[in-house]
Motif scaffolding. Structure first.
Motif, mmCIF file in Angstrom:
data_model
loop_
_atom_site.group_PDB
_atom_site.id
_atom_site.type_symbol
_atom_site.label_atom_id
_atom_site.label_comp_id
_atom_site.label_asym_id
_atom_site.label_seq_id
_atom_site.Cartn_x
_atom_site.Cartn_y
_atom_site.Cartn_z
ATOM 1 N N SER A 154 0.108 4.220 0.717
ATOM 2 C CA SER A 154 -0.143 5.086 1.870
ATOM 3 C C SER A 154 0.740 4.715 3.055
ATOM 4 O O SER A 154 1.097 5.557 3.853
ATOM 5 C CB SER A 154 -1.614 5.015 2.266
ATOM 6 O OG SER A 154 -1.989 3.688 2.564
ATOM 7 N N SER A 163 -12.929 9.177 5.550
ATOM 8 C CA SER A 163 -12.642 9.600 4.187
ATOM 9 C C SER A 163 -11.436 8.832 3.669
ATOM 10 O O SER A 163 -10.528 8.496 4.437
ATOM 11 C CB SER A 163 -12.357 11.108 4.152
ATOM 12 O OG SER A 163 -11.906 11.501 2.870
ATOM 13 N N THR A 164 -11.421 8.566 2.371
ATOM 14 C CA THR A 164 -10.250 7.910 1.780
ATOM 15 C C THR A 164 -9.102 8.893 1.592
ATOM 16 O O THR A 164 -7.953 8.493 1.496
ATOM 17 C CB THR A 164 -10.610 7.294 0.417
ATOM 18 O OG1 THR A 164 -11.158 8.310 -0.431
ATOM 19 C CG2 THR A 164 -11.632 6.187 0.579
ATOM 20 N N LYS A 165 -9.404 10.176 1.535
ATOM 21 C CA LYS A 165 -8.385 11.223 1.385
ATOM 22 C C LYS A 165 -8.129 11.809 2.777
ATOM 23 O O LYS A 165 -8.765 12.764 3.196
ATOM 24 C CB LYS A 165 -8.875 12.314 0.422
ATOM 25 C CG LYS A 165 -9.350 11.787 -0.926
ATOM 26 C CD LYS A 165 -8.219 11.215 -1.756
ATOM 27 C CE LYS A 165 -8.720 10.617 -3.070
ATOM 28 N NZ LYS A 165 -9.262 11.624 -3.986
ATOM 29 N N LYS A 201 0.828 -1.194 0.000
ATOM 30 C CA LYS A 201 0.000 0.000 0.000
ATOM 31 C C LYS A 201 0.870 1.254 0.000
ATOM 32 O O LYS A 201 1.651 1.468 0.910
ATOM 33 C CB LYS A 201 -0.928 0.024 1.223
ATOM 34 C CG LYS A 201 -1.953 -1.087 1.195
ATOM 35 C CD LYS A 201 -2.996 -0.857 2.246
ATOM 36 C CE LYS A 201 -4.101 -1.894 2.150
ATOM 37 N NZ LYS A 201 -5.172 -1.652 3.109
#
Length: 577
Positions: free
Chosen positions: A180, A387-389, A178
């Protein structure tokens, strides 16, 4: 004993890497948890099977309070600690923090047996809990497979959770990297997590419930309210932990619904929210909440020399400008930016340059580079928001001395010039042809497409779904096809029209949900809904006031077999167009 395995080819290093993710991020697989924390770690010689019995038996003593109980566990863990490099096990005491502030924390002991490539979990909570299984379970690597072993009823909910959620997630982590995790390895790394957890729950009670019940916007309050409560809590912790924790002066650029400004103001800070468009909810706030409706053009006219912080929460085309505006406002000005949609300095959409990364990760790296060119030493953190952001950048330390401030302000022009020519008049704009958002929000959900185009698309899709079906027996809903299969049916001109209206073909199909149903990318004609079904529909456990028999029934007029419902039961009108 229950033994479950997932076929895979996993190395020992990968197995331990993913066990580490599980230990530090238990909340990823357990939605009851807010987070997990390793509060003690030690290494020991291989343990006898009965070694844990004294520890688990401590739960029998109801007069033991939590601190006494944990101190006894820690003393037991440290018995037999060793630094020997030969065969050993690693013992970790995990603290599991619940999402619900009223629930008690749970504690697990994780035993990592390196020589046998096995991790065993024991519940050592003072009381029985539903935050983690109350039985012993383990994950082992055997012939490249992850094998789960547990001592429990095979039909129990915790057992099913281990089988259906945890084990597949461990296997999934083994097969993916990932981005992130690379750009930001942990959440809330810049603030004290325990204090944040306590403060966030206080803020939820103080602002969350009231704002959800009194939400004046058309958006989902359960998402937007608690997201802004979480962001406000993060900023409060960040400011409290700074060298000068007194009330801050802040500017929220692109403040949207203004809730973040409202909360920060009520918490004693002095700020202003600015947005290109006023929202209905602004009128519900008290007079001390300062909100301004105006278009921000990055220029000398929009500098804030008195501000301590500039905030950009999903600030769209202003996102790359926020570090620049903080730089040019004053040497003391800091910033917090939470990027969402990717924009360049001139307001055009940012385009990915490296296909090996997602656009989001690449844009975060781009904004980080902008911050560094502005003389900041930006810190990257991940927020706990729905939220994904959720990756933010914080700029509160400089890489240069105050006497170099004017030089850095001028030097940033070279970076701006890479997107577009620098404007000649800095009073009106710092870049030529800057495109701000429109003050009037366009409706872009395919509902504004002409009826001719919409009808043409519906006819093409429905004809294709019904093509070759048997109409001599039962009523047919036609074929089930993937939405990608339908793209070739639509003319290039119509596809372009739909794409410009945000969402394209899928949005148009979903807008006509009375005709089509879409599930996991698959499309089929819907079986018509009865009048009773429509009148009894619920959304989020709330009854919807739907109208019936207003529009003509598409199936009655267009389907080769007509509508399968009677005139009386169908929720639409049965009459010819």
């Amino acid at each position: 004993m229950n033994y479950i395995s997932i076929p895979s080819e996993i190395s020992t290093d990968t197995f331990w890497q993913n066990i580490n993710i599980l230990l530090t991020k238990f909340n990823v697989v357990n939605k009851r948890l807010w987070g997990s924390n390793i509060i003690h770690k030690c290494t020991c010689k291989p343990l006898r099977r009965d070694w844990l019995a004294p520890m688990i038996d401590l739960r029998k003593y109801s007069n033991k309070d939590l601190q006494q109980y944990l101190s006894i566990i820690l003393d037991l863990l440290d018995l037999g600690s060793t630094n020997e490099s030969e065969s050993f096990v690693e013992l970790l005491l995990l603290e599991l923090t619940p999402k619900r502030f009223t629930e008690l924390k749970a504690y697990q002991l994780a035993c990592l047996d390196k020589s046998n490539v096995t991790t065993t979990f024991y519940n050592v909570s003072l009381e029985l809990t539903n935050l983690c299984p109350n039985f012993t379970y383990s994950f082992a690597l055997t012939n490249g497979k992850i094998v789960m072993c547990s001592v429990s009823d095979s039909n129990s909910k915790p057992q099913k959770w281990l089988e259906k959620v945890v084990l597949p997630q461990l296997s999934k982590w083994c097969n993916e990297i990932k981005p992130s995790f690379q750009i930001c390895k942990e959440s809330l790394s810049l603030i004290p997590k325990e204090k944040y957890y306590i403060k966030y729950n206080e803020m939820k009670l103080k602002y969350g419930k009231y704002m959800v019940e009194n939400w004046a916007e058309g958006t989902d309050p359960s998402k937007y309210v608690y997201e802004d409560v979480a962001i406000a809590t993060y900023l409060l912790m960040l400011w409290e932990d700074s060298q000068m924790p007194e009330p801050k002066k802040f500017i929220d650029l692109g403040c949207g619904n203004g809730l973040l400004v409202y909360i920060l103001t009520k918490e004693g800070h002095d700020g202003i929210g600015i947005d290109v468009r006023k929202r209905k909810i602004w009128d519900t706030y008290s007079n001390d909440v300062k909100l301004e409706e105006k278009t921000i053009i990055p220029s000398n006219n929009y500098l804030f020399p008195d501000a301590d912080w500039l905030i950009g929460n999903h600030s769209d085309e202003l996102t790359p400008w926020i570090p620049v505006m903080a730089l040019r406002s004053s040497y003391k000005c800091n910033f917090f930016v939470l990027p969402c949609c990717a924009y360049n300095f001139d307001g055009s959409k940012y385009r990915r340059k490296d296909s090996s990364k997602s656009q989001y990760i690449e844009y975060i790296e781009y904004i980080k580079m902008v911050c560094e060119r502005c003389g900041f030493e930006p810190k990257i953190d991940r927020l706990k928001i729905p939220s994904t952001k959720r990756i933010c950048l914080v700029g509160q330390t400089k890489s240069y001395l105050p006497e170099k401030h004017s030089f850095v302000c001028d030097d940033i022009n070279s970076l701006i010039n890479e997107t577009g020519p620098v404007a000649q008049n800095n009073e009106t704009s710092w870049i030529a042809n800057f495109k701000p958002r429109e003050a009037t929000e366009r409706v872009r959900n395919c509902t504004q497409i002409s009826q001719t185009v919409t009808q043409s698309v519906i006819d093409s899709i429905s004809y294709y779904l019904l093509e070759g079906c048997d109409f001599n027996s039962n009523w047919s809903a036609g074929k089930v096809v993937h939405i990608n299969e339908l793209v070739s049916l639509i003319s290039e001109e119509n596809l372009k029209t739909m794409k410009s209206e945000c969402g394209g073909l899928q949005t148009l199909i979903k807008n006509n949900h009375h005709i089509f149903k879409v599930y996991k990318g698959m499309v089929q004609l819907r079986y018509p809904r009865t009048e009773a079904e429509v009148l009894n529909m619920n959304y989020n456990n709330k009854k919807i006031k739907n109208k019936v028999k207003i529009k003509p029934c598409w199936f009655y007029n267009k389907h080769p077999q007509g509508c399968p419902l009677t005139d009386e039961t169908c929720s639409y009108l049965h009459k010819n167009n």
